[in-house]
Write a protein that holds these residues in place. Structure first.
Motif, PDB file in Angstrom:
ATOM      1  N   LYS A  38       7.396  -1.362 -36.557  1.00  8.13           N
ATOM      2  CA  LYS A  38       6.027  -1.347 -37.080  1.00  8.13           C
ATOM      3  C   LYS A  38       5.012  -0.947 -36.007  1.00  8.13           C
ATOM      4  O   LYS A  38       3.938  -0.466 -36.324  1.00  8.13           O
ATOM      5  CB  LYS A  38       5.660  -2.706 -37.669  1.00  8.13           C
ATOM      6  CG  LYS A  38       5.572  -3.813 -36.639  1.00  8.13           C
ATOM      7  CD  LYS A  38       5.149  -5.108 -37.270  1.00  8.13           C
ATOM      8  CE  LYS A  38       5.028  -6.161 -36.175  1.00  8.13           C
ATOM      9  NZ  LYS A  38       4.516  -7.403 -36.692  1.00  8.13           N
ATOM     10  N   ASP A  39       5.341  -1.129 -34.717  1.00 12.61           N
ATOM     11  CA  ASP A  39       4.440  -0.758 -33.628  1.00 12.61           C
ATOM     12  C   ASP A  39       4.722   0.632 -33.068  1.00 12.61           C
ATOM     13  O   ASP A  39       4.053   1.063 -32.136  1.00 12.61           O
ATOM     14  CB  ASP A  39       4.556  -1.779 -32.490  1.00 12.61           C
ATOM     15  CG  ASP A  39       4.177  -3.173 -32.933  1.00 12.61           C
ATOM     16  OD1 ASP A  39       3.349  -3.287 -33.849  1.00 12.61           O
ATOM     17  OD2 ASP A  39       4.707  -4.140 -32.357  1.00 12.61           O
ATOM     18  N   LEU A  40       5.694   1.336 -33.631  1.00 13.88           N
ATOM     19  CA  LEU A  40       6.096   2.634 -33.090  1.00 13.88           C
ATOM     20  C   LEU A  40       4.981   3.685 -33.134  1.00 13.88           C
ATOM     21  O   LEU A  40       4.763   4.378 -32.139  1.00 13.88           O
ATOM     22  CB  LEU A  40       7.349   3.139 -33.806  1.00 13.88           C
ATOM     23  CG  LEU A  40       8.005   4.373 -33.233  1.00 13.88           C
ATOM     24  CD1 LEU A  40       8.456   4.109 -31.800  1.00 13.88           C
ATOM     25  CD2 LEU A  40       9.186   4.799 -34.083  1.00 13.88           C
ATOM     26  N   PRO A  41       4.231   3.838 -34.241  1.00 12.18           N
ATOM     27  CA  PRO A  41       3.148   4.847 -34.212  1.00 12.18           C
ATOM     28  C   PRO A  41       2.101   4.570 -33.138  1.00 12.18           C
ATOM     29  O   PRO A  41       1.642   5.492 -32.460  1.00 12.18           O
ATOM     30  CB  PRO A  41       2.537   4.761 -35.613  1.00 12.18           C
ATOM     31  CG  PRO A  41       3.603   4.186 -36.467  1.00 12.18           C
ATOM     32  CD  PRO A  41       4.389   3.266 -35.582  1.00 12.18           C
ATOM     33  N   ASN A  42       1.726   3.299 -32.963  1.00 10.82           N
ATOM     34  CA  ASN A  42       0.745   2.969 -31.914  1.00 10.82           C
ATOM     35  C   ASN A  42       1.312   3.249 -30.528  1.00 10.82           C
ATOM     36  O   ASN A  42       0.595   3.699 -29.638  1.00 10.82           O
ATOM     37  CB  ASN A  42       0.329   1.503 -32.019  1.00 10.82           C
ATOM     38  CG  ASN A  42      -0.490   1.251 -33.270  1.00 10.82           C
ATOM     39  OD1 ASN A  42      -1.143   2.151 -33.770  1.00 10.82           O
ATOM     40  ND2 ASN A  42      -0.425   0.041 -33.770  1.00 10.82           N
ATOM     41  N   TRP A  43       2.599   2.986 -30.327  1.00 14.13           N
ATOM     42  CA  TRP A  43       3.230   3.238 -29.028  1.00 14.13           C
ATOM     43  C   TRP A  43       3.242   4.731 -28.729  1.00 14.13           C
ATOM     44  O   TRP A  43       2.988   5.148 -27.604  1.00 14.13           O
ATOM     45  CB  TRP A  43       4.649   2.674 -29.026  1.00 14.13           C
ATOM     46  CG  TRP A  43       5.363   2.856 -27.732  1.00 14.13           C
ATOM     47  CD1 TRP A  43       5.291   2.067 -26.636  1.00 14.13           C
ATOM     48  CD2 TRP A  43       6.258   3.921 -27.395  1.00 14.13           C
ATOM     49  NE1 TRP A  43       6.092   2.569 -25.644  1.00 14.13           N
ATOM     50  CE2 TRP A  43       6.697   3.702 -26.076  1.00 14.13           C
ATOM     51  CE3 TRP A  43       6.740   5.031 -28.076  1.00 14.13           C
ATOM     52  CZ2 TRP A  43       7.579   4.550 -25.437  1.00 14.13           C
ATOM     53  CZ3 TRP A  43       7.620   5.879 -27.438  1.00 14.13           C
ATOM     54  CH2 TRP A  43       8.019   5.626 -26.127  1.00 14.13           C
ATOM     55  N   ILE A  44       3.536   5.539 -29.754  1.00 14.64           N
ATOM     56  CA  ILE A  44       3.559   6.996 -29.555  1.00 14.64           C
ATOM     57  C   ILE A  44       2.163   7.507 -29.207  1.00 14.64           C
ATOM     58  O   ILE A  44       2.001   8.360 -28.338  1.00 14.64           O
ATOM     59  CB  ILE A  44       4.124   7.695 -30.811  1.00 14.64           C
ATOM     60  CG1 ILE A  44       5.617   7.377 -30.944  1.00 14.64           C
ATOM     61  CG2 ILE A  44       3.902   9.197 -30.754  1.00 14.64           C
ATOM     62  CD1 ILE A  44       6.230   7.856 -32.231  1.00 14.64           C
ATOM     63  N   LEU A  45       1.137   6.970 -29.876  1.00 12.12           N
ATOM     64  CA  LEU A  45      -0.227   7.421 -29.599  1.00 12.12           C
ATOM     65  C   LEU A  45      -0.708   7.007 -28.215  1.00 12.12           C
ATOM     66  O   LEU A  45      -1.619   7.631 -27.662  1.00 12.12           O
ATOM     67  CB  LEU A  45      -1.182   6.878 -30.662  1.00 12.12           C
ATOM     68  CG  LEU A  45      -0.999   7.467 -32.063  1.00 12.12           C
ATOM     69  CD1 LEU A  45      -1.902   6.767 -33.058  1.00 12.12           C
ATOM     70  CD2 LEU A  45      -1.268   8.960 -32.049  1.00 12.12           C
ATOM     71  N   MET A  46      -0.116   5.960 -27.634  1.00 14.58           N
ATOM     72  CA  MET A  46      -0.520   5.519 -26.297  1.00 14.58           C
ATOM     73  C   MET A  46       0.124   6.347 -25.186  1.00 14.58           C
ATOM     74  O   MET A  46      -0.266   6.230 -24.028  1.00 14.58           O
ATOM     75  CB  MET A  46      -0.144   4.046 -26.096  1.00 14.58           C
ATOM     76  CG  MET A  46      -1.037   3.099 -26.855  1.00 14.58           C
ATOM     77  SD  MET A  46      -0.577   1.380 -26.691  1.00 14.58           S
ATOM     78  CE  MET A  46      -0.253   1.204 -24.961  1.00 14.58           C
ATOM     79  N   GLN A  47       1.097   7.185 -25.501  1.00 14.40           N
ATOM     80  CA  GLN A  47       1.795   7.959 -24.476  1.00 14.40           C
ATOM     81  C   GLN A  47       0.913   9.087 -23.956  1.00 14.40           C
ATOM     82  O   GLN A  47       0.026   9.581 -24.654  1.00 14.40           O
ATOM     83  CB  GLN A  47       3.102   8.531 -25.030  1.00 14.40           C
ATOM     84  CG  GLN A  47       4.068   7.464 -25.506  1.00 14.40           C
ATOM     85  CD  GLN A  47       4.342   6.413 -24.459  1.00 14.40           C
ATOM     86  OE1 GLN A  47       4.695   6.727 -23.343  1.00 14.40           O
ATOM     87  NE2 GLN A  47       4.156   5.163 -24.829  1.00 14.40           N
ATOM     88  N   ASP A  48       1.175   9.489 -22.743  1.00 10.82           N
ATOM     89  CA  ASP A  48       0.412  10.543 -22.082  1.00 10.82           C
ATOM     90  C   ASP A  48       1.116  11.878 -22.311  1.00 10.82           C
ATOM     91  O   ASP A  48       2.183  12.130 -21.756  1.00 10.82           O
ATOM     92  CB  ASP A  48       0.323  10.234 -20.582  1.00 10.82           C
ATOM     93  CG  ASP A  48      -0.554  11.206 -19.842  1.00 10.82           C
ATOM     94  OD1 ASP A  48      -1.280  11.963 -20.505  1.00 10.82           O
ATOM     95  OD2 ASP A  48      -0.526  11.198 -18.600  1.00 10.82           O
ATOM     96  N   PHE A  49       0.532  12.740 -23.159  1.00 12.15           N
ATOM     97  CA  PHE A  49       1.146  14.019 -23.490  1.00 12.15           C
ATOM     98  C   PHE A  49       0.524  15.187 -22.724  1.00 12.15           C
ATOM     99  O   PHE A  49       0.723  16.331 -23.088  1.00 12.15           O
ATOM    100  CB  PHE A  49       1.055  14.277 -24.995  1.00 12.15           C
ATOM    101  CG  PHE A  49       1.944  13.381 -25.804  1.00 12.15           C
ATOM    102  CD1 PHE A  49       3.308  13.543 -25.775  1.00 12.15           C
ATOM    103  CD2 PHE A  49       1.411  12.366 -26.564  1.00 12.15           C
ATOM    104  CE1 PHE A  49       4.139  12.713 -26.501  1.00 12.15           C
ATOM    105  CE2 PHE A  49       2.226  11.530 -27.298  1.00 12.15           C
ATOM    106  CZ  PHE A  49       3.598  11.707 -27.269  1.00 12.15           C
ATOM    107  N   THR A  50      -0.211  14.887 -21.675  1.00  8.75           N
ATOM    108  CA  THR A  50      -0.733  15.956 -20.838  1.00  8.75           C
ATOM    109  C   THR A  50       0.426  16.554 -20.042  1.00  8.75           C
ATOM    110  O   THR A  50       1.502  15.946 -19.945  1.00  8.75           O
ATOM    111  CB  THR A  50      -1.797  15.413 -19.869  1.00  8.75           C
ATOM    112  OG1 THR A  50      -1.196  14.439 -19.014  1.00  8.75           O
ATOM    113  CG2 THR A  50      -2.958  14.788 -20.628  1.00  8.75           C
ATOM    114  N   PRO A  51       0.266  17.745 -19.475  1.00 10.18           N
ATOM    115  CA  PRO A  51       1.358  18.308 -18.686  1.00 10.18           C
ATOM    116  C   PRO A  51       1.799  17.395 -17.540  1.00 10.18           C
ATOM    117  O   PRO A  51       2.986  17.245 -17.273  1.00 10.18           O
ATOM    118  CB  PRO A  51       0.780  19.624 -18.156  1.00 10.18           C
ATOM    119  CG  PRO A  51      -0.253  20.004 -19.158  1.00 10.18           C
ATOM    120  CD  PRO A  51      -0.828  18.715 -19.651  1.00 10.18           C
ATOM    121  N   LYS A  52       0.837  16.752 -16.892  1.00  9.25           N
ATOM    122  CA  LYS A  52       1.169  15.848 -15.785  1.00  9.25           C
ATOM    123  C   LYS A  52       1.959  14.639 -16.294  1.00  9.25           C
ATOM    124  O   LYS A  52       2.922  14.205 -15.666  1.00  9.25           O
ATOM    125  CB  LYS A  52      -0.116  15.396 -15.102  1.00  9.25           C
ATOM    126  CG  LYS A  52       0.086  14.692 -13.807  1.00  9.25           C
ATOM    127  CD  LYS A  52      -1.277  14.354 -13.204  1.00  9.25           C
ATOM    128  CE  LYS A  52      -1.211  14.451 -11.708  1.00  9.25           C
ATOM    129  NZ  LYS A  52      -2.496  14.153 -11.087  1.00  9.25           N
TER     130      LYS A  52
END
Length: 108
Positions: A38-52
């Motif tokens: 149930k917390d998976l979408p929030n966890w994905i949105l918290m990830q850093d998807f910048t190139p760095k």
């Protein structure tokens, strides 16, 4: 001159008459295995998807793999064999269209 690294992180809010100190909440990054579905979408949105951030994630994965399978006291071929098996599977998937036409069939 000396740095006090054990001091908690605080933010200062100044109002007209009082000075208040409120703790800064720094989110602790959870591992994927610790996240509930149930917390998976929030966890994905918290990830850093910048190139760095993406490069940093690949580096973490590489170092975890290296420390677990390659850089160990009692060496084995497990780490190298896993890479070779993954390479063979990838090449099989890429050339599957050509290989499925070369099935062995009886000539009557």
């Amino acid at each position: 001159m000396g740095n006090n690294l054990s001091a908690p992180l605080l933010s200062v809010h100044r109002t007209e008459t009082t000075l208040t100190f409120m703790p800064i909440v720094v989110p602790v990054e959870k591992k994927l295995m610790d996240v509930k579905i149930k917390d998976l979408p929030n966890w994905i949105l918290m990830q850093d998807f910048t190139p760095k951030g993406t490069i940093r994630a690949f580096q973490r994965g590489y170092y975890q793999y290296d420390n677990k399978y390659v850089n160990i006291n009692k060496g084995s071929t497990l780490g190298v064999s896993m890479v070779l098996e993954a390479d063979m599977l990838f090449n099989y998937c890429v050339s599957y269209k050509e290989l499925k036409h070369e099935q062995l069939r009886k000539n009557h």
